[in-house]
Write a protein that holds these residues in place. Sequence first.
Motif, PDB file in Angstrom:
ATOM      1  N   GLN A 114      64.375 -35.758   3.631  1.00  0.00           N
ATOM      2  CA  GLN A 114      64.242 -34.502   3.121  1.00  0.00           C
ATOM      3  C   GLN A 114      63.448 -34.179   1.881  1.00  0.00           C
ATOM      4  OE1 GLN A 114      66.859 -36.144   3.894  1.00  0.00           O
ATOM      5  NE2 GLN A 114      68.409 -34.952   5.145  1.00  0.00           N
ATOM      6  N   ASP A 115      63.706 -35.025   1.093  1.00  0.00           N
ATOM      7  CA  ASP A 115      62.894 -34.855  -0.439  1.00  0.00           C
ATOM      8  C   ASP A 115      61.634 -35.764  -0.542  1.00  0.00           C
ATOM      9  OD1 ASP A 115      65.318 -33.290  -0.946  1.00  0.00           O
ATOM     10  OD2 ASP A 115      66.527 -35.081  -1.436  1.00  0.00           O
ATOM     11  N   LYS A 137      56.102 -31.688   2.630  1.00  0.00           N
ATOM     12  CA  LYS A 137      57.607 -31.992   2.105  1.00  0.00           C
ATOM     13  C   LYS A 137      58.554 -31.819   3.170  1.00  0.00           C
ATOM     14  CE  LYS A 137      60.374 -32.016  -1.589  1.00  0.00           C
ATOM     15  NZ  LYS A 137      61.302 -31.107  -2.513  1.00  0.00           N
ATOM     16  N   GLY A 138      59.567 -32.857   3.167  1.00  0.00           N
ATOM     17  CA  GLY A 138      60.701 -32.552   4.379  1.00  0.00           C
ATOM     18  C   GLY A 138      60.055 -32.800   5.482  1.00  0.00           C
ATOM     19  N   TYR A 168      62.024 -28.553  11.435  1.00  0.00           N
ATOM     20  CA  TYR A 168      62.772 -28.636  10.276  1.00  0.00           C
ATOM     21  C   TYR A 168      62.095 -27.656   9.217  1.00  0.00           C
ATOM     22  CZ  TYR A 168      65.264 -32.758  11.664  1.00  0.00           C
ATOM     23  OH  TYR A 168      66.132 -33.507  12.256  1.00  0.00           O
ATOM     24  N   ALA A 192      61.985 -27.346   4.861  1.00  0.00           N
ATOM     25  CA  ALA A 192      62.601 -27.809   3.635  1.00  0.00           C
ATOM     26  C   ALA A 192      63.560 -29.108   3.980  1.00  0.00           C
ATOM     27  CB  ALA A 192      63.348 -26.707   2.908  1.00  0.00           C
ATOM     28  N   GLY A 193      63.273 -29.936   5.182  1.00  0.00           N
ATOM     29  CA  GLY A 193      64.116 -30.803   5.532  1.00  0.00           C
ATOM     30  C   GLY A 193      65.451 -30.506   6.386  1.00  0.00           C
TER      31      GLY A 193
END
Lengths: 304, 176
Positions: A244-245, A254-255, A297, A299-300
């Motif tokens: 996720q990060d 990201k994510g 997905y 933001a993760g």
Amino acid sequence: MSLKSLTKDWEPMSYGFLDASAKREIRRKTLKAIAVPGCQMPYASREVPMARGWGTGGLQISCTLINLQTTVKVIDQGADDSVNAASIRRFLSRVSGAPTTMDTLKADLIQSRHRIPEEKLREDQVLVLQVPNPEPLRPVQPNMSIARQMHADADYGRMWLQLYEQIVRSGRVMQGASYPSLVHGRFVMTPSPIPRWDVSKMHMAKHLTILSAGREKRLHAVPPYTRVEPLVFDDVPYQVEEHQDLTCARSGAKGFFMNEIPQDDGSSTYEVSDSEFGVKTIRKGDGEPVEIGATWYHAGEMTQ
Amino acid sequence: MGAHPTPSDFEARTNATYDALMWALSRPGLPRDLPSAGQSGIIETLIDRECAVYCEDPAMAEIAARTGAAMAPPEDADHLFLSQPPARLAGLRQGSDMYPEGGATLVIPTRFGSGRHLGLTGPGVGGQVLCRLPDIPHSFWADRARVMRYPMGFEIFLIDGAQVIGIPRTTVVEVL
């Protein structure tokens, strides 16, 4: 009836490589696989000019479905440009004249090894997954005849026991890829060795998924809008990989699911595993007019 | 890219027919377009000498026989090309728990689009799909639900001209 009606014109090669009888058999078995989601259907698995275990199962499904209007995308572990993916894509294009693409949004038929793209698939898309081992019960029951009887009886107790033992020994479920999943509340299937990250993408998805194991001569399918539930205990929630990060070092995405790239100093950088998604993110960052579809997905976190 | 093989008429037809059948079964209750009207296109797409076929229409039986398929009575056939909904469903092949793929495939000509609504739910249906099939008696759906025990069962393709609706064994059909 004349001799003429019993023969057909000479062709140097069948369209789509497979001959008509091979295609008819795959058609019949695929229809039954769609009708009984997650149930493994035996099929003949003909020879294709590729070694068993390199995606021959997926290739036979693709060869059956393909026509001049089918835009094909092939991915291998998320990448469009790996040798396996590039070879299969070129083969499919050569035997059918079908257009190819790397863009998930433009594809009609996506043959994949071990990943589901990060962008959501649509109702008119077919995802063909290559499966090395179609039998989720093999770790607990190596005899495939007994395993078939266990599927017939919905006898999945040993499957649960295996997961329980992993939690007792290691504190969590150790199954990384091909996480066993219950389809339409009846058959436990392997979703092919996709990461846990991707299994939730199959649940009530809009696209049709066909999973085919050429070496093991079995195929199964997940129709659209079908429940696919990873086997989990009520008090131990399903966990996806902790990506996720993580941020992609090349595209800044990201994510999403990442490939880890070890560095000389012992640390790691990451790049997004869905290569074309990464490319599109980079091009968008450069100000090019690129369309990036909705992703599973955000933001993760998985969104439905 | 060099020259690639071009699809023959036969290949193009059967490819398009299968595409319609596959999506019809994947999305129960939603009509798909077949390249040609009638059952003969489905016969050339699916049937060969590995099949046991039952045809009510003698013209279809002749087409099916030309593929090399064995002719069989309804209870032994894996593909049934019928002229109307069968009166008795209990005798049809349903496969077994170990081999559910042994279940029969029924192809039935009918009309779409009038009469009472049927509510379809199950895999392939997001929520509920409504469809109207005036010529299929309501007792047919009740019988179907009664004789099938999942994962055993049979699949139904309903065709109206050049359109097809698929009803897999997983679909729950409710007369509204």
